[in-house]
Motif scaffolding. Structure first.
Motif, PDB file in Angstrom:
ATOM      1  N   GLY A  45       0.901   4.244  17.347  1.00 19.90           N
ATOM      2  CA  GLY A  45       1.388   5.584  17.617  1.00 19.90           C
ATOM      3  C   GLY A  45       2.764   5.568  18.238  1.00 19.90           C
ATOM      4  O   GLY A  45       3.424   4.535  18.343  1.00 19.90           O
ATOM      5  N   SER A  46       3.205   6.754  18.645  1.00 24.66           N
ATOM      6  CA  SER A  46       4.465   6.917  19.351  1.00 24.66           C
ATOM      7  C   SER A  46       4.133   7.332  20.771  1.00 24.66           C
ATOM      8  O   SER A  46       2.978   7.289  21.189  1.00 24.66           O
ATOM      9  N   TYR A 145      -1.328   0.324  19.581  1.00 22.16           N
ATOM     10  CA  TYR A 145       0.039  -0.042  19.945  1.00 22.16           C
ATOM     11  C   TYR A 145       0.950   1.168  19.856  1.00 22.16           C
ATOM     12  O   TYR A 145       1.065   1.812  18.804  1.00 22.16           O
ATOM     13  N   VAL A 146       1.585   1.485  20.980  1.00 25.94           N
ATOM     14  CA  VAL A 146       2.533   2.595  21.033  1.00 25.94           C
ATOM     15  C   VAL A 146       3.941   2.030  20.870  1.00 25.94           C
ATOM     16  O   VAL A 146       4.399   1.215  21.675  1.00 25.94           O
ATOM     17  N   SER A 206       8.776  -4.981  18.407  1.00 32.07           N
ATOM     18  CA  SER A 206       8.706  -4.559  17.006  1.00 32.07           C
ATOM     19  C   SER A 206       7.255  -4.358  16.568  1.00 32.07           C
ATOM     20  O   SER A 206       6.408  -5.221  16.812  1.00 32.07           O
ATOM     21  N   PRO A 207       6.947  -3.245  15.919  1.00 30.44           N
ATOM     22  CA  PRO A 207       5.592  -3.057  15.399  1.00 30.44           C
ATOM     23  C   PRO A 207       5.348  -3.935  14.177  1.00 30.44           C
ATOM     24  O   PRO A 207       6.257  -4.211  13.393  1.00 30.44           O
ATOM     25  N   VAL A 208       4.105  -4.395  14.029  1.00 25.51           N
ATOM     26  CA  VAL A 208       3.681  -5.167  12.868  1.00 25.51           C
ATOM     27  C   VAL A 208       2.515  -4.430  12.218  1.00 25.51           C
ATOM     28  O   VAL A 208       1.526  -4.110  12.889  1.00 25.51           O
ATOM     29  N   VAL A 209       2.625  -4.156  10.916  1.00 23.42           N
ATOM     30  CA  VAL A 209       1.591  -3.423  10.185  1.00 23.42           C
ATOM     31  C   VAL A 209       1.181  -4.246   8.979  1.00 23.42           C
ATOM     32  O   VAL A 209       2.035  -4.758   8.242  1.00 23.42           O
ATOM     33  N   TYR A 210      -0.128  -4.383   8.768  1.00 23.44           N
ATOM     34  CA  TYR A 210      -0.648  -5.093   7.600  1.00 23.44           C
ATOM     35  C   TYR A 210      -1.174  -4.059   6.614  1.00 23.44           C
ATOM     36  O   TYR A 210      -2.130  -3.330   6.905  1.00 23.44           O
ATOM     37  N   LEU A 211      -0.527  -3.984   5.458  1.00 25.02           N
ATOM     38  CA  LEU A 211      -0.820  -2.959   4.456  1.00 25.02           C
ATOM     39  C   LEU A 211      -1.476  -3.618   3.245  1.00 25.02           C
ATOM     40  O   LEU A 211      -0.881  -4.479   2.598  1.00 25.02           O
ATOM     41  N   SER A 212      -2.703  -3.210   2.940  1.00 23.89           N
ATOM     42  CA  SER A 212      -3.456  -3.873   1.872  1.00 23.89           C
ATOM     43  C   SER A 212      -4.254  -2.855   1.079  1.00 23.89           C
ATOM     44  O   SER A 212      -4.569  -1.766   1.570  1.00 23.89           O
ATOM     45  N   GLY A 234      -1.643  -6.437  14.912  1.00 25.55           N
ATOM     46  CA  GLY A 234      -1.133  -5.171  14.432  1.00 25.55           C
ATOM     47  C   GLY A 234      -2.199  -4.444  13.647  1.00 25.55           C
ATOM     48  O   GLY A 234      -3.208  -5.040  13.240  1.00 25.55           O
ATOM     49  N   PRO A 235      -2.018  -3.154  13.398  1.00 26.91           N
ATOM     50  CA  PRO A 235      -3.025  -2.390  12.670  1.00 26.91           C
ATOM     51  C   PRO A 235      -3.111  -2.800  11.209  1.00 26.91           C
ATOM     52  O   PRO A 235      -2.115  -3.200  10.594  1.00 26.91           O
TER      53      PRO A 235
END
Length: 349
Positions: A45-46, A145-146, A206-212, A234-235
């Motif tokens: 989120g922010s 994680y904000v 830095s945000p880390v996002v796993y996109l699958s 990360g999400p």
């Protein structure tokens, strides 16, 4: 035909059948003492909102059945993935949301039992604790994680064939990984964890996002895989399976395309390193995104599959022309060490 005809009544019929079966199974689950229980996933989120992710399922209270769905369990019994798909989800269930122990809102699961909701809340940057509870069931926690408003750099990574080696034909990858494979047998792509870790270390916050395109059912096992192989936390942004009211199956490509656009809108000042593989769709999707949002892409890093992997994945893409799209640099390499070296040339590490 390549595009689904939305006037075709068959998907709507399939969804009705699924709902009927769901209702019968729900009655049986309740008679066996199972209750709606929340499986929380890592959120983000922010400073003004958080995206709450999770799934509501019928589970027996105080049993080891919860263990295979928990992402925070370091050691679990060796369970085949299909078992996570035989458990029953709970549609349209109201769930209480707490952040750092403070009640903030209520959310409702969708028809697949998935929770994916934006909750307004004021939080400082960094990790916080999200607590979800359905009815009188046990409350469960997950990190959220904000992202710091000052963050200008982030990482979005694919999973299959990018950080996790599958080496199977694409139509069979999801089925094999989800239904058959013991989660401890999954192999990490050489050097990718180190590359991601160094990339994030060079850009603190830095945000880390796993996109699958994988199913939400696999989220706990994938989270444990990431932790076991020392990938940055990360999400996971996954998708649901099965028929909808207008489709036989959900589109993995549309899921990725939609999430990329969403992240660009949610964090307009962040420039992402997009990480994927050249087996099938990642190059096309990243090409589209980099063309439409060049200000949101720092670089695209593509893992090159081996000859054998490329054949099984549907053929290696010929899109080397993507090396420069709207000024966005593209780098290629067979492993994390090579990609790390190429990103260093771009002064990103």
């Amino acid at each position: 035909m390549t595009e689904y005809d939305r006037t075709d009544p068959r998907p709507r019929f399939a969804a009705r059948i699924e709902d009927w079966v769901q209702g019968r199974r729900a009655k049986r689950a309740a008679s066996r003492g199972k209750v709606p229980s929340v499986i929380p996933y890592i959120g983000y989120g922010s400073g003004e909102w958080v995206r709450v992710l999770g799934r509501v399922m019928y589970l027996k209270p105080s049993t080891r059945e919860h263990t295979r769905f928990r992402s925070d369990v370091a050691e679990v019994s060796r369970v085949r993935g299909w078992r996570t798909f035989t458990s029953l989800h709970v549609p349209h269930q109201t769930v209480r949301v707490l952040v750092d122990g403070e009640p903030v809102s209520e959310v409702v699961s969708d028809r697949g039992g998935v929770i994916d909701s934006i909750v307004p809340v004021t939080l400082s940057p960094g990790w916080h604790t999200l607590t979800l509870q359905a009815g009188d069931s046990e409350a469960t926690n997950a990190p959220v994680y904000v992202v710091d408003p000052a963050a200008r750099f982030g990482v979005i990574s694919d999973v299959d064939d990018t950080i996790l080696i599958t080496a199977l034909p694409k139509p069979l990858v999801a089925a094999w990984n989800s239904f058959v494979l013991d989660e401890h047998a999954r192999a990490a792509t050489p050097g990718m964890a180190v590359m991601l870790d160094h990339l994030v270390a060079d850009h603190p916050g830095s945000p880390v996002v796993y996109l699958s395109t994988g199913a939400w059912n696999a989220a706990p096992a994938l989270s444990r895989f990431l932790a076991r192989n020392l990938y940055p936390m990360g999400p996971l942004l996954l998708t649901d399976w099965g028929p909808t009211h207008d489709r036989w199956f959900r589109s993995g490509k549309e899921h990725k395309r939609r999430e990329l656009r969403r992240l660009a809108a949610e964090f307009p000042d962040v420039r992402w390193v997009l990480i994927g593989d050249d087996g099938q769709h990642d190059e096309m999707l990243y090409h589209e995104f980099a063309t439409a949002h060049p200000q949101n892409v720092a670089a695209v890093a593509i893992r090159q599959l081996s000859v054998g992997e490329a054949v099984l994945a549907g053929g290696r893409s010929k899109a080397r022309l993507h090396r420069s799209v709207s000024g966005v640099p593209w780098v290629y390499g067979p492993d994390g060490a090579t990609l790390r070296h190429e990103l260093q040339k771009l002064d990103l590490m």
